[in-house]
Design a protein around this motif. Sequence first.
Motif, short mmCIF file in Angstrom:
data_model
loop_
_atom_site.label_atom_id
_atom_site.label_comp_id
_atom_site.label_asym_id
_atom_site.label_seq_id
_atom_site.Cartn_x
_atom_site.Cartn_y
_atom_site.Cartn_z
N GLY A 126 38.91 59.18 32.64
CA GLY A 126 39.15 58.18 33.74
C GLY A 126 40.71 57.70 33.97
N PHE A 127 40.70 56.62 34.59
CA PHE A 127 42.33 56.16 34.67
C PHE A 127 42.22 54.79 34.99
N SER A 128 43.25 54.01 34.89
CA SER A 128 43.50 52.72 35.18
C SER A 128 44.51 52.54 36.06
N ALA A 129 44.40 51.86 37.38
CA ALA A 129 45.20 51.84 38.47
C ALA A 129 44.99 50.41 38.99
N LYS A 130 45.98 50.28 39.76
CA LYS A 130 46.12 48.88 40.71
C LYS A 130 45.33 49.19 41.86
N LEU A 131 44.43 48.53 42.14
CA LEU A 131 43.63 48.70 43.52
C LEU A 131 43.27 47.33 44.21
N THR A 132 42.97 47.35 45.35
CA THR A 132 42.46 46.47 46.12
C THR A 132 40.86 46.45 46.14
N PRO A 133 40.33 45.47 46.49
CA PRO A 133 38.36 45.52 46.22
C PRO A 133 38.32 46.60 47.53
N GLU A 134 38.93 46.59 48.47
CA GLU A 134 38.53 47.61 49.56
C GLU A 134 38.78 49.07 49.01
N GLN A 135 39.75 49.20 48.42
CA GLN A 135 40.05 50.61 47.60
C GLN A 135 38.83 51.05 46.63
N VAL A 136 38.59 49.80 45.86
CA VAL A 136 37.50 50.08 44.90
C VAL A 136 36.38 50.50 45.50
N SER A 137 35.84 50.01 46.57
CA SER A 137 34.67 50.05 47.47
C SER A 137 34.81 51.73 47.63
N GLU A 138 35.78 51.96 48.44
CA GLU A 138 36.04 53.43 48.74
C GLU A 138 36.04 54.52 48.00
N LEU A 139 36.75 54.18 46.71
CA LEU A 139 36.58 55.00 45.70
C LEU A 139 35.45 55.12 45.06
N SER A 140 34.76 54.08 44.72
CA SER A 140 33.35 54.22 44.31
C SER A 140 32.48 55.47 44.74
N LYS A 141 32.61 55.53 46.13
CA LYS A 141 31.80 56.60 46.89
C LYS A 141 32.34 58.02 46.71
N LYS A 142 33.23 58.25 45.94
CA LYS A 142 33.88 59.60 45.72
C LYS A 142 33.13 60.58 44.71
N PRO A 143 32.88 61.51 44.98
CA PRO A 143 32.41 62.43 44.14
C PRO A 143 33.02 62.40 42.46
N GLY A 144 32.41 62.39 41.60
CA GLY A 144 32.93 62.54 40.21
C GLY A 144 33.39 61.29 39.77
N VAL A 145 33.29 60.17 40.43
CA VAL A 145 33.68 58.84 40.22
C VAL A 145 32.45 58.00 39.61
N LEU A 146 32.33 57.73 38.37
CA LEU A 146 30.87 57.39 37.73
C LEU A 146 30.71 55.96 37.88
N GLN A 147 31.89 55.25 37.48
CA GLN A 147 31.86 53.73 37.41
C GLN A 147 33.38 53.18 37.55
N ILE A 148 33.52 52.03 38.12
CA ILE A 148 34.60 51.26 38.19
C ILE A 148 34.47 49.85 37.59
N VAL A 149 35.43 49.45 36.89
CA VAL A 149 35.30 48.13 36.19
C VAL A 149 36.48 47.43 36.33
N PRO A 150 36.64 46.04 36.57
CA PRO A 150 37.87 45.44 36.34
C PRO A 150 38.35 45.25 34.88
N SER A 151 39.86 45.52 34.71
CA SER A 151 40.54 45.46 33.29
C SER A 151 40.48 44.14 32.95
N GLU A 152 40.15 43.91 31.89
CA GLU A 152 40.34 42.54 31.29
C GLU A 152 41.14 42.40 29.84
N ARG A 153 41.68 41.39 29.95
CA ARG A 153 42.56 41.42 28.56
C ARG A 153 41.59 40.52 27.63
N LEU A 154 41.36 41.08 26.51
CA LEU A 154 40.55 40.14 25.40
C LEU A 154 41.42 39.71 24.53
N GLN A 155 41.49 38.57 23.94
CA GLN A 155 42.12 37.82 22.92
C GLN A 155 41.46 37.91 21.79
#
Length: 112
Positions: free
Chosen positions: A76-105
Amino acid sequence: MQKTQIICSILLVLCLVAATKSMGDSEEAKVYIVYTEKPEDQEPEEYHIKTLASVLGSEEAAKEALIYSYKHAASGFSAKLTPEQVSELSKKPGVLQIVPSERLQIHGTERM
């Protein structure tokens, strides 16, 4: 009466500006982690860039948005995306899951 109309008009314009600004903020790009299938016929980073480019329009845009390409424990990869891009990307073949990156303390433990 005239002053009341002017004040109401000014308040209405300010409300519209605030609403427009908040709508624009919802489309602001944030960092997401995209889990993909493990590619069999190409290098993982090349596969990740091509997958991302299919949404962003070019490999240059994909390379600019790409933050990190995960290759070992998961694909997988991490990338800067808009919500619209996330929605479109989630429909692509081979994409299993997209989650927001969170910084944990990690909180330090108290010494006794």
